[in-house]
Scaffold this motif. Sequence first.
Motif, mmCIF file in Angstrom:
data_model
loop_
_atom_site.group_PDB
_atom_site.id
_atom_site.type_symbol
_atom_site.label_atom_id
_atom_site.label_comp_id
_atom_site.label_asym_id
_atom_site.label_seq_id
_atom_site.Cartn_x
_atom_site.Cartn_y
_atom_site.Cartn_z
ATOM 1 N N ALA A 107 0.797 -1.237 0.000
ATOM 2 C CA ALA A 107 0.000 0.000 0.000
ATOM 3 C C ALA A 107 0.826 1.282 0.000
ATOM 4 N N PRO A 108 1.823 1.412 0.884
ATOM 5 C CA PRO A 108 2.527 2.703 0.946
ATOM 6 C C PRO A 108 3.577 2.877 -0.142
ATOM 7 N N SER A 109 3.846 4.128 -0.454
ATOM 8 C CA SER A 109 4.972 4.448 -1.322
ATOM 9 C C SER A 109 6.237 4.446 -0.467
ATOM 10 N N ILE A 110 7.377 4.269 -1.119
ATOM 11 C CA ILE A 110 8.678 4.377 -0.468
ATOM 12 C C ILE A 110 9.462 5.388 -1.288
ATOM 13 N N SER A 111 9.811 6.511 -0.667
ATOM 14 C CA SER A 111 10.489 7.573 -1.414
ATOM 15 C C SER A 111 12.000 7.380 -1.476
ATOM 16 N N SER A 112 12.550 6.556 -0.611
ATOM 17 C CA SER A 112 13.999 6.323 -0.635
ATOM 18 C C SER A 112 14.334 5.198 -1.611
ATOM 19 N N PRO A 113 15.563 5.218 -2.137
ATOM 20 C CA PRO A 113 15.960 4.157 -3.061
ATOM 21 C C PRO A 113 16.027 2.804 -2.354
ATOM 22 N N LEU A 114 15.756 1.766 -3.117
ATOM 23 C CA LEU A 114 15.955 0.417 -2.628
ATOM 24 C C LEU A 114 16.465 -0.414 -3.785
ATOM 25 N N PRO A 115 17.094 -1.555 -3.533
ATOM 26 C CA PRO A 115 17.652 -2.341 -4.628
ATOM 27 C C PRO A 115 16.622 -2.602 -5.731
ATOM 28 N N GLY A 116 16.981 -2.247 -6.940
ATOM 29 C CA GLY A 116 16.106 -2.441 -8.097
ATOM 30 C C GLY A 116 15.135 -1.302 -8.340
ATOM 31 N N LEU A 117 14.968 -0.417 -7.379
ATOM 32 C CA LEU A 117 14.058 0.723 -7.508
ATOM 33 C C LEU A 117 14.776 1.979 -7.006
ATOM 34 N N PRO A 118 15.699 2.522 -7.798
ATOM 35 C CA PRO A 118 16.479 3.676 -7.331
ATOM 36 C C PRO A 118 15.641 4.922 -7.066
ATOM 37 N N GLN A 119 14.443 5.006 -7.631
ATOM 38 C CA GLN A 119 13.552 6.146 -7.399
ATOM 39 C C GLN A 119 12.514 5.849 -6.319
ATOM 40 N N GLY A 120 12.614 4.702 -5.688
ATOM 41 C CA GLY A 120 11.640 4.305 -4.676
ATOM 42 C C GLY A 120 10.518 3.478 -5.275
ATOM 43 N N LYS A 121 9.494 3.214 -4.469
ATOM 44 C CA LYS A 121 8.366 2.374 -4.872
ATOM 45 C C LYS A 121 7.075 3.178 -4.809
ATOM 46 N N PRO A 122 6.293 3.164 -5.890
ATOM 47 C CA PRO A 122 5.004 3.863 -5.839
ATOM 48 C C PRO A 122 3.984 3.119 -4.962
ATOM 49 N N ALA A 123 3.045 3.868 -4.439
ATOM 50 C CA ALA A 123 1.971 3.290 -3.628
ATOM 51 C C ALA A 123 1.182 2.282 -4.453
ATOM 52 N N GLY A 124 0.788 1.198 -3.812
ATOM 53 C CA GLY A 124 -0.039 0.184 -4.455
ATOM 54 C C GLY A 124 0.739 -0.886 -5.196
#
Length: 94
Positions: A20-37
């Motif tokens: 459900a939540p977005s993640i604004s910090s980078p994580l492996p494979g998602l340097p721009q973070g993760k969008p909500a949902g």
Amino acid sequence: MPTAPLATACRPGCAACCTAPSISSPLPGLPQGKPAGLPCPHLDDALRCRLFGQPERPAVCSSLAPGPEMCGSSREHAMAWLTRLETATRPHAT
């Protein structure tokens, strides 16, 4: 003296807090973070976090503790609660 609310153990197969939540910090494979949902790509087939306990795990993930208010009695409750929180805290476009 008030006591802190008791933590709840994660519900097997839920992963609402990883979806459900977005993640604004980078994580492996998602340097721009993760969008909500979007389910986190680091969930395994049993919907457990493969980054749990690893230094690459975003701080926001480590700080989100399960509890009765957030988790309720079902994944659907947790998804709805976290989606409302995501919407309420989303930055407004200017």
